[in-house]
Design a protein around this motif. Structure first.
Motif, PDB file in Angstrom:
ATOM      1  N   LEU A  11       0.837  -1.436   0.044  1.00 34.61           N
ATOM      2  CA  LEU A  11      -0.115  -0.043   0.074  1.00 34.61           C
ATOM      3  C   LEU A  11       0.893   1.218   0.046  1.00 34.61           C
ATOM      4  O   LEU A  11       0.141   2.356  -0.470  1.00 34.61           O
ATOM      5  N   THR A  13       3.398   4.201  -1.141  1.00 36.48           N
ATOM      6  CA  THR A  13       3.778   4.563  -1.920  1.00 36.48           C
ATOM      7  C   THR A  13       5.230   5.748  -1.792  1.00 36.48           C
ATOM      8  O   THR A  13       5.719   5.865  -0.739  1.00 36.48           O
ATOM      9  N   ARG A  16       5.010   8.491   0.933  1.00 36.28           N
ATOM     10  CA  ARG A  16       4.875   8.155   2.287  1.00 36.28           C
ATOM     11  C   ARG A  16       5.631   9.083   3.308  1.00 36.28           C
ATOM     12  O   ARG A  16       6.891   9.176   2.824  1.00 36.28           O
ATOM     13  N   PHE A 226      -9.254  -3.011  -3.665  1.00 36.90           N
ATOM     14  CA  PHE A 226      -8.663  -2.087  -4.478  1.00 36.90           C
ATOM     15  C   PHE A 226      -9.096  -2.414  -5.859  1.00 36.90           C
ATOM     16  O   PHE A 226      -9.661  -1.331  -6.580  1.00 36.90           O
ATOM     17  N   SER A 230     -11.897  -0.035  -7.822  1.00 35.02           N
ATOM     18  CA  SER A 230     -11.576   0.469  -9.134  1.00 35.02           C
ATOM     19  C   SER A 230     -12.583   0.439 -10.075  1.00 35.02           C
ATOM     20  O   SER A 230     -12.660   1.546 -10.932  1.00 35.02           O
ATOM     21  N   VAL A 251      -8.296   3.396   2.115  1.00 30.15           N
ATOM     22  CA  VAL A 251      -7.081   3.084   1.467  1.00 30.15           C
ATOM     23  C   VAL A 251      -7.163   2.840  -0.112  1.00 30.15           C
ATOM     24  O   VAL A 251      -6.243   3.491  -0.880  1.00 30.15           O
ATOM     25  N   SER A 252      -7.942   2.123  -0.361  1.00 34.42           N
ATOM     26  CA  SER A 252      -8.265   1.918  -2.059  1.00 34.42           C
ATOM     27  C   SER A 252      -8.487   3.078  -2.801  1.00 34.42           C
ATOM     28  O   SER A 252      -7.765   3.283  -3.820  1.00 34.42           O
ATOM     29  N   THR A 254      -7.922   6.153  -1.973  1.00 34.48           N
ATOM     30  CA  THR A 254      -6.756   7.046  -1.882  1.00 34.48           C
ATOM     31  C   THR A 254      -5.865   6.762  -2.983  1.00 34.48           C
ATOM     32  O   THR A 254      -5.195   7.500  -3.895  1.00 34.48           O
ATOM     33  N   ARG A 255      -5.470   5.412  -3.219  1.00 40.89           N
ATOM     34  CA  ARG A 255      -4.516   5.002  -4.089  1.00 40.89           C
ATOM     35  C   ARG A 255      -5.099   5.247  -5.626  1.00 40.89           C
ATOM     36  O   ARG A 255      -4.266   5.415  -6.449  1.00 40.89           O
ATOM     37  N   ARG A 258      -4.691   8.706  -6.464  1.00 42.25           N
ATOM     38  CA  ARG A 258      -3.180   8.970  -6.853  1.00 42.25           C
ATOM     39  C   ARG A 258      -2.997   8.506  -7.967  1.00 42.25           C
ATOM     40  O   ARG A 258      -2.130   9.268  -9.089  1.00 42.25           O
ATOM     41  N   ARG A 259      -3.456   7.296  -8.522  1.00 40.41           N
ATOM     42  CA  ARG A 259      -3.085   6.719  -9.684  1.00 40.41           C
ATOM     43  C   ARG A 259      -3.832   7.505 -10.835  1.00 40.41           C
ATOM     44  O   ARG A 259      -3.021   7.708 -11.943  1.00 40.41           O
ATOM     45  N   VAL A 275      -2.420   4.851   5.126  1.00 37.31           N
ATOM     46  CA  VAL A 275      -2.374   5.440   3.921  1.00 37.31           C
ATOM     47  C   VAL A 275      -3.958   6.170   3.706  1.00 37.31           C
ATOM     48  O   VAL A 275      -4.071   7.471   3.190  1.00 37.31           O
TER      49      VAL A 275
END
Length: 368
Positions: A11, A13, A16, A226, A230, A251-252, A254-255, A258-259, A275
């Motif tokens: 998780l 990146t 961090r 995740f 997505s 968490v998912s 946020t990622r 970011r992606r 995260v």
């Protein structure tokens, strides 16, 4: 439904922060493997020995990590306590039952447990109770039929947690808005999460009657969660908000943001995964509600130790340890609090003592 730790590597990146990286390291040390022991100074000063255990469902998710850290802190602060903590790496109900049964044989002075598969524990709980092992449920109520075996639940008003989450994101949803809120539940059917969903929906229906809800199984494992989120974000890019009652949603999401550079969603969830905290700090998450799982773990061990060492009866009923709303307004304070084991202990010291000194203010109806 809050304390172990290998999935964070997937998780984290490059963004961090040093402080949050240190937290992950601390958590990794705190609960490596299925079984670890700690205690409060070897029983010095004539303290009566108390062999206790905390059995929890996974070492890889924040809510459980927090509980285990709290339990360990209580043991370390209480001379004479010998604490064994155990959990499967991933959620595995049958494996956790085995760990619980082992704990009831080796820790006869008390076993606290949190599980995501409560229905598997009816017979093991009844057996332990018949052998006079004191039992405390943490976060999730005991299964139906085990109420007389487990007379103390340390948890929350989960409908209130859901309502608090709704109130925290309401300013992001205009009055008169029409559209969907996506709600991804990582353990569908788990009472505490369903109660949070109900509390959330009740507030939104009242305040934003044009809003509808798309509720789906978001999956437990971080990778599956995740991937599920997505797909849902891709299928519903214009939803009014994206909400989860557990640890993984923030968490998912946020990622995902970011992606997908430039994407900003309205996100609300629970628990304090590092995260997710970064997500609040960086504007990807509107609000988190912390059920204060560290405090639950601490209270469970402290109350069982007090019962054994001082001849007190365990309280009976539901002990509501409270909850905390985390937004951009207090995120820096909470990131500092979550830095390591000592920072948590320092933050909660007065709160723990207040609850122990005033049990009647926190206890409500019996679990049965």
């Amino acid at each position: 439904m809050e304390v172990g730790q290998t999935v964070f590597a997937d998780l984290i990146t490059a963004r961090r922060t040093v402080a949050l990286g240190a937290l992950v390291l601390a958590l990794g040390v705190a609960a490596c493997g299925d079984d670890s022991s700690s205690g409060g100074g070897g029983g010095g000063g004539g303290s009566k020995e108390a062999k206790l255990a905390f059995v929890y469902p996974t070492t890889t998710t924040n809510f459980a990590q927090e509980m285990a850290l709290g339990a360990k802190a209580a043991a370390d602060a209480t001379p004479g306590v010998k604490l064994t903590e155990s959990a499967p790496a991933e959620v595995n109900g049958p494996k956790q039952v085995q760990l619980f049964q082992a704990a009831t044989r080796s820790s006869k002075d008390g076993v606290a447990m949190m599980t995501l598969t409560p229905d598997l524990f009816l017979r093991p709980l009844l057996t332990a109770s018949s052998q006079n092992v004191p039992l405390v449920a943490v976060d999730v109520p005991p299964p139906k039929g085990a109420e007389k075996a487990v007379k103390l639940l340390i948890g929350n008003s989960n409908e209130e947690i859901g309502a608090d989450l709704a109130k925290a994101i309401l300013p992001k949803i205009p009055e008169g808005a029409k559209g969907q809120i996506l709600m991804g539940t990582d353990t569908p059917g788990l009472p505490v999460l369903e109660q949070r969903n109900k509390g959330f929906q009740d507030v939104i229906k009242k305040e934003r009657p044009g809003v509808t809800f798309l509720v789906f199984d978001a999956k437990q494992s971080p990778t599956d969660n995740f991937n599920t989120w997505s797909a849902q974000v891709k299928a519903h890019p214009d939803a009014l908000a994206y909400v989860g009652p557990g640890s993984q949603a923030a968490v998912s999401l946020t990622r995902i943001q970011r992606r997908d550079k430039g994407k900003k969603l309205v996100v609300g969830a629970c628990d304090l995964d590092p995260v997710a905290l970064e997500g609040v700090r960086d504007g990807y998450v509107t609000a988190l509600i912390s059920p204060e799982h560290w405090l639950k773990g601490y209270l469970a061990i402290k109350l069982m130790a007090d019962a054994k060492q001082n001849g007190k009866d365990l309280p009976e009923g539901v002990w509501n340890s409270g909850a905390l709303t985390v937004t951009k307004d207090n995120i820096d304070e909470i990131i500092t609090r979550q830095k390591d084991a000592q920072s948590r202990k320092d933050y909660f010291e007065d709160k723990v003592q207040e609850q122990l000194d005033n049990p009647d203010q926190h206890l409500s109806q019996p679990t049965g």
